[in-house]
Design an enzyme around this catalytic site. Sequence first.
Site, PDB file in Angstrom:
ATOM      1  CB  VAL A  72       1.371   5.435  11.642  1.00  0.00           C
ATOM      2  CG1 VAL A  72       0.819   4.249  10.877  1.00  0.00           C
ATOM      3  CG2 VAL A  72       0.502   6.666  11.401  1.00  0.00           C
ATOM      4  N   GLY A  73       3.545   3.908  13.575  1.00  0.00           N
ATOM      5  CA  GLY A  73       4.341   2.710  13.877  1.00  0.00           C
ATOM      6  C   GLY A  73       3.891   2.042  15.163  1.00  0.00           C
ATOM      7  CE  LYS A 122      -1.386   3.041   2.872  1.00  0.00           C
ATOM      8  NZ  LYS A 122      -1.439   4.221   2.010  1.00  0.00           N
ATOM      9  CD  GLU A 181      10.318  12.740  11.888  1.00  0.00           C
ATOM     10  OE1 GLU A 181       9.224  12.200  12.101  1.00  0.00           O
ATOM     11  OE2 GLU A 181      11.232  12.189  11.261  1.00  0.00           O
ATOM     12  CB  CYS A 204      13.545   9.088   8.045  1.00  0.00           C
ATOM     13  SG  CYS A 204      14.517   8.240   6.805  1.00  0.00           S
ATOM     14  CD  GLU A 230      14.128   0.885   9.222  1.00  0.00           C
ATOM     15  OE1 GLU A 230      14.581   1.900   9.795  1.00  0.00           O
ATOM     16  OE2 GLU A 230      14.747  -0.185   9.158  1.00  0.00           O
ATOM     17  CB  SER A 241       4.703   9.089  11.666  1.00  0.00           C
ATOM     18  OG  SER A 241       3.486   8.383  11.651  1.00  0.00           O
TER      19      SER A 241
HETATM   20  P1  NAP Z   1       2.805   8.216   8.086  1.00  0.00           P
HETATM   21  O1  NAP Z   1       1.758   9.231   8.184  1.00  0.00           O
HETATM   22  O2  NAP Z   1       3.103   7.390   9.276  1.00  0.00           O
HETATM   23  O3  NAP Z   1       2.394   7.295   6.852  1.00  0.00           O
HETATM   24  C1  NAP Z   1       3.181   6.220   6.395  1.00  0.00           C
HETATM   25  C2  NAP Z   1       2.296   5.204   5.713  1.00  0.00           C
HETATM   26  O4  NAP Z   1       1.402   4.628   6.669  1.00  0.00           O
HETATM   27  C3  NAP Z   1       1.421   5.776   4.612  1.00  0.00           C
HETATM   28  O5  NAP Z   1       1.301   4.849   3.579  1.00  0.00           O
HETATM   29  C4  NAP Z   1       0.096   5.960   5.333  1.00  0.00           C
HETATM   30  O6  NAP Z   1      -1.008   6.016   4.476  1.00  0.00           O
HETATM   31  C5  NAP Z   1       0.071   4.733   6.201  1.00  0.00           C
HETATM   32  N1  NAP Z   1      -0.832   4.794   7.349  1.00  0.00           N
HETATM   33  C6  NAP Z   1      -1.330   5.894   7.979  1.00  0.00           C
HETATM   34  N2  NAP Z   1      -2.142   5.518   8.998  1.00  0.00           N
HETATM   35  C7  NAP Z   1      -2.168   4.160   9.027  1.00  0.00           C
HETATM   36  C8  NAP Z   1      -2.810   3.191   9.844  1.00  0.00           C
HETATM   37  N3  NAP Z   1      -3.617   3.535  10.840  1.00  0.00           N
HETATM   38  N4  NAP Z   1      -2.606   1.887   9.579  1.00  0.00           N
HETATM   39  C9  NAP Z   1      -1.787   1.506   8.581  1.00  0.00           C
HETATM   40  N5  NAP Z   1      -1.150   2.383   7.764  1.00  0.00           N
HETATM   41  C10 NAP Z   1      -1.327   3.705   7.982  1.00  0.00           C
HETATM   42  O7  NAP Z   1       4.197   8.858   7.648  1.00  0.00           O
HETATM   43  P2  NAP Z   1       4.451   9.857   6.430  1.00  0.00           P
HETATM   44  O8  NAP Z   1       3.944  11.185   6.823  1.00  0.00           O
HETATM   45  O9  NAP Z   1       4.007   9.259   5.159  1.00  0.00           O
HETATM   46  O10 NAP Z   1       6.053   9.860   6.402  1.00  0.00           O
HETATM   47  C11 NAP Z   1       6.802  10.660   7.223  1.00  0.00           C
HETATM   48  C12 NAP Z   1       7.348   9.889   8.408  1.00  0.00           C
HETATM   49  O11 NAP Z   1       8.057   8.743   7.973  1.00  0.00           O
HETATM   50  C13 NAP Z   1       8.343  10.659   9.215  1.00  0.00           C
HETATM   51  O12 NAP Z   1       8.113  10.450  10.594  1.00  0.00           O
HETATM   52  C14 NAP Z   1       9.677  10.064   8.811  1.00  0.00           C
HETATM   53  O13 NAP Z   1      10.704  10.223   9.743  1.00  0.00           O
HETATM   54  C15 NAP Z   1       9.319   8.663   8.612  1.00  0.00           C
HETATM   55  N6  NAP Z   1      10.293   8.007   7.741  1.00  0.00           N
HETATM   56  C16 NAP Z   1      11.145   7.104   8.298  1.00  0.00           C
HETATM   57  C17 NAP Z   1      12.099   6.477   7.516  1.00  0.00           C
HETATM   58  C18 NAP Z   1      13.030   5.467   8.122  1.00  0.00           C
HETATM   59  O14 NAP Z   1      13.552   4.654   7.381  1.00  0.00           O
HETATM   60  N7  NAP Z   1      13.276   5.474   9.415  1.00  0.00           N
HETATM   61  C19 NAP Z   1      12.174   6.764   6.148  1.00  0.00           C
HETATM   62  C20 NAP Z   1      11.296   7.706   5.617  1.00  0.00           C
HETATM   63  C21 NAP Z   1      10.343   8.303   6.426  1.00  0.00           C
HETATM   64  P3  NAP Z   1      -1.510   7.468   3.902  1.00  0.00           P
HETATM   65  O15 NAP Z   1      -0.491   7.897   2.954  1.00  0.00           O
HETATM   66  O16 NAP Z   1      -2.802   7.159   3.271  1.00  0.00           O
HETATM   67  O17 NAP Z   1      -1.620   8.368   5.092  1.00  0.00           O
END
Ligand code: NAP
Length: 495
Positions: free
Chosen positions: A231-232, A174, A384, A283, A249, A228
């Site tokens: 959500v993690g 997804k 963050e 990230c 991650e 994030s």
């Molecule tokens: P996010 O809001 O957590 O979304 C990530 C993914 O999870 C998206 O596909 C999102 O779908 C999905 N999602 C949201 N709510 C969910 C739920 N309840 N159940 C299952 N899946 C769900 O993060 P983001 O805003 O896309 O990305 C930014 C974050 O990612 C930052 O915190 C960044 O640090 C982190 N990040 C970490 C790494 C690493 O390797 N450590 C790398 C890149 C980014 P939708 O798109 O439909 O909301």
Amino acid sequence: MSHHFQNYVAGKWVPAKSGKTVENRNPADDGLVGVFPDSAAEDLNEAVAAARDAYGRWRKVPAPARALKIQRAGELMRERKEEISRQMTREMGKVVAETRGDTQEGIDTAFYMAGEGRRLFGVTTPVELPDKFGMAVRRPIGVAGLITPWNFPMAIPTWKVFPALVAGDTVVIKPATYTPATVCELGLILEEAGVPPGVFNIVCGSGGTVGEAILGHPDVDVISFTGSSAVGRRINEVGGKNLKRVSLELGGKNAQIVLADADLDLALEGVLWGAYGTTGQRCTATSRLILEEKIHDEFVNMLVGAAAALKLGNGLDESFQVGPLVSAAQRETVHSYVDVGKEEGAELALGGEFYEEGECKKGFFYKPTVFLGVKPTMRIAREEIFGPVLSVLKVGDADEAIRVLNDSSYGLSSSIYTRDVNLAFRAVEDIEAGITYVNGPTIGAEVHLPFGGVKDTGNGHREGSFTVFDIFTEWKSVYFDYSGKLQRAQIDVEE
Ligand code: NAP
Ligand code: MG
């Protein structure tokens, strides 16, 4: 390619069963990137069923043969690198030099993983009884449910998809709602590379609907998530309850230390790239700059001058260095942190505003921002922000620098600039992070080294390199007894 994209399920491109769609727009100019399925749980269920069915056949294909499909995918990605990268810039905004890097990371992962198909090393070891042989081999897990973010639309999906497929798992992904086009491109490539129907499936839709359906699905064996920390946590809770393997991650609050003996010009280049590359939406972005007192004022002057000179604009135009933020909502979040910083008493030395010159008013641009006088207790030093906002902290010496760097709930990437090799080695030992760069910025990981973080950045897994197979495989220990008699371990052992 037409503007209408579809899900990829059991080898067919199909709309959401409900017929619902959602538009995806360019954050630089509001142009239409594409129309995507707004899928529901029923679409996800169909994809998981296809993946489960295909698993029985795919796991029987020898790993080197599976890996050849990934090699072919890498070759196709290389042929289409420019087209993929330009679409990615339209989709999420980062400048095309960076989206080329993102695509290249996918190509590198393809070729690295193609080689892993001939390794996937296990273990052999002597055993305690005569005429007996012991080994441990990696077996696939089953169906992998992958949930990815928007900031690395190709690199992050490929970090997960390629090793999962080489390992013999089948996949349902997804993509982030902001960046499904890049993952659809990956689907076309895997299809053309000859990956059989059902082995790789895409279901576009929201996290709240399709993502949640993955978490609760009994036929998904492993969930790999990048996104994030909030959500993690949710994914770990639900996945944990269902006894799924979950790899996470998550976020970062990465710091670059500059000590007094450092090459300041080099450290400046590093922090500009680390803090403002991808408009701060990595990230591994540099979000804190920790400066030794003796060079603080001089370095701040250099920094503010250079950050003010960065050119903002549509990432498809190569004269610009910084693109927009991904969405209006993301820009509001970033801006609200600027208010927080001011209220906390930090000094806003640069930026802190929308950038709306000329064509940029149609997009979500934000000026590169620098806060001075930041204290480790302030929210802008702890949370963050995910935007072009850099918090500068002043410290007395190297020990204090490392203490301040470690004073964080996150531990993804870190950087130290110094010419003192003794200090550098001590820092590598003492810094609490999954990645430490010496004399390089916090960003720039290579695909064949482990990638991930400590503390709230994850749950102990590492993507990249061979360590990713600890996510996508199960160990099986195998004993062959060729003695022709019952030999009891621990009992029939000669002392
Ligand atoms: P996010 O809001 O957590 O979304 C990530 C993914 O999870 C998206 O596909 C999102 O779908 C999905 N999602 C949201 N709510 C969910 C739920 N309840 N159940 C299952 N899946 C769900 O993060 P983001 O805003 O896309 O990305 C930014 C974050 O990612 C930052 O915190 C960044 O640090 C982190 N990040 C970490 C790494 C690493 O390797 N450590 C790398 C890149 C980014 P939708 O798109 O439909 O909301
Ligand atoms: Mg978009």
